[in-house]
Design an enzyme around this catalytic site. Sequence first.
Site, PDB file in Angstrom:
ATOM      1  N   HIS A 126       6.712  13.812  13.014  1.00 17.03           N
ATOM      2  CA  HIS A 126       5.662  14.801  12.749  1.00 17.03           C
ATOM      3  C   HIS A 126       4.653  14.805  13.887  1.00 17.03           C
ATOM      4  O   HIS A 126       4.324  13.758  14.447  1.00 17.03           O
ATOM      5  CB  HIS A 126       4.975  14.557  11.402  1.00 17.03           C
ATOM      6  N   ASP A 133       1.489  16.150  13.704  1.00 16.42           N
ATOM      7  CA  ASP A 133       0.083  16.125  13.314  1.00 16.42           C
ATOM      8  C   ASP A 133      -0.415  14.692  13.172  1.00 16.42           C
ATOM      9  O   ASP A 133       0.360  13.751  12.984  1.00 16.42           O
ATOM     10  CB  ASP A 133      -0.157  16.907  12.030  1.00 16.42           C
ATOM     11  N   GLU A 167       2.609  16.908   8.115  1.00 14.51           N
ATOM     12  CA  GLU A 167       3.115  15.763   7.348  1.00 14.51           C
ATOM     13  C   GLU A 167       1.978  15.003   6.707  1.00 14.51           C
ATOM     14  O   GLU A 167       2.094  14.526   5.568  1.00 14.51           O
ATOM     15  CB  GLU A 167       3.929  14.841   8.265  1.00 14.51           C
ATOM     16  N   GLU A 168       0.868  14.875   7.430  1.00 15.48           N
ATOM     17  CA  GLU A 168      -0.245  14.048   6.964  1.00 15.48           C
ATOM     18  C   GLU A 168      -0.996  14.658   5.784  1.00 15.48           C
ATOM     19  O   GLU A 168      -1.828  13.992   5.178  1.00 15.48           O
ATOM     20  CB  GLU A 168      -1.219  13.779   8.115  1.00 15.48           C
ATOM     21  N   GLU A 223       8.835   7.035  11.808  1.00 14.07           N
ATOM     22  CA  GLU A 223       7.554   6.448  11.403  1.00 14.07           C
ATOM     23  C   GLU A 223       7.493   4.992  11.877  1.00 14.07           C
ATOM     24  O   GLU A 223       8.523   4.345  12.061  1.00 14.07           O
ATOM     25  CB  GLU A 223       7.410   6.495   9.876  1.00 14.07           C
ATOM     26  N   HIS A 272      -3.911   5.430  11.189  1.00 15.02           N
ATOM     27  CA  HIS A 272      -5.091   5.989  10.516  1.00 15.02           C
ATOM     28  C   HIS A 272      -6.369   5.179  10.770  1.00 15.02           C
ATOM     29  O   HIS A 272      -7.399   5.477  10.181  1.00 15.02           O
ATOM     30  CB  HIS A 272      -4.869   6.105   8.989  1.00 15.02           C
TER      31      HIS A 272
END
Length: 396
Positions: free
Chosen positions: A76, A78, A142-143, A170, A364
């Site tokens: 992903h 984003d 995705e997030e 991931e 994150h």
Amino acid sequence: MASSESPLSSTSMLERLVGFDTTSAKSNLELIDFVADWLDGHGVACSRIFNEEGTKANLFASIGPEGDGGVALSGHTDVVPVSGQDWTSAPFKVRTDSATGRLYGRGTADMKGFIACVLAHVPIFRAAPLRIPLHIALSYDEEVGCRGVGSMIAGFGDGLPKPDIAIVGEPTSMQIVNAHKGIRGFHVALRGVAAHSSAPHLGVNTIAYAAEIIRCITAIAGEIRDAADPDCGFHPPYTTFNIGRIKGGEALNIIPEHCDFIWEFRPLPDVDADAIEARVLSFIDTEIAPRMRAENPAAGVKVEFLSRVPPMPRLPNSPAERLVRELTGANDTFTVAYTAEASQFQAAGVPAVICGPGNIAQAHQPDEWIDATQLDACSGFLDRLAAWSADGGTVG
């Protein structure tokens, strides 16, 4: 335009990718255009699958023989926001710490590191006599609930070749993950009636009613936690719940007219997520909404669905797991509590595993980072994937 005469290392490619601020609330088209130019410079065509507004896009490209089959390398584009976080360097510019080998920047671990390795390998894939196609599958949003990849997956067999296997990159420290939890997210908005706090009978207090709904959710969470099977293979070994944000009220002496909150639960693969959802919605419909309307017909509750991504159950000895075992040499497999796009590939008949560079613990976070050795490990993995394809793609 990038060209085949200007190859980039995985580190250099990561610097380019991190430089695009692809926070989910923003467009990812500049990054997608860069990738498309990079692929075009190496003679690789791609397809863009846009959202309805035309502000974001998935990208799908194939290298090797045409047609269905092969391996999708999925990531992903984003990233999560940086606002409110205490970064010690510019988040959208890679900072390298030569002493530790860490590369800092938003998305370095989650998951532009994997995408960088894949894109840097395009010249290698092109030069290899691939007998099994390798596909690049990049998604958006995705997030915020894995919202983008579905439109790309829907095109498999109908304009896009359908892969046999998906490897979702991931951050797993290049370990094999063969199962993950799902997610269901909700926005609950309560509308009441404002009044002076000295006359609460004239108003409808939305915060009080929101608290009752939250107590219901918390009670269900406790029941499920207490009934957990510690040997289920997940940590924590139960479906988790979270109240992520709540807003409401104007002042101490005003009955709050509006209150809203967002909440989620993350079901295990063998959990009846529909039943959990139905319990909460039934409580709202039968206990909360009627009482609010009885106080004032203008009052009520509205529930909006934010995300609904299924968990990914284990497929023992699946083609994806066998391939990644062969390429990594790993015997052990793991599960993760987070949600990924792997379940959506698998639900569409494309067996999937998660395997990528970096550690989810850095995702994150302020000063997110990835170790350069993880990029090297991923690059070695992709070298072996290219050799596997050139040898005819047999899975042990």
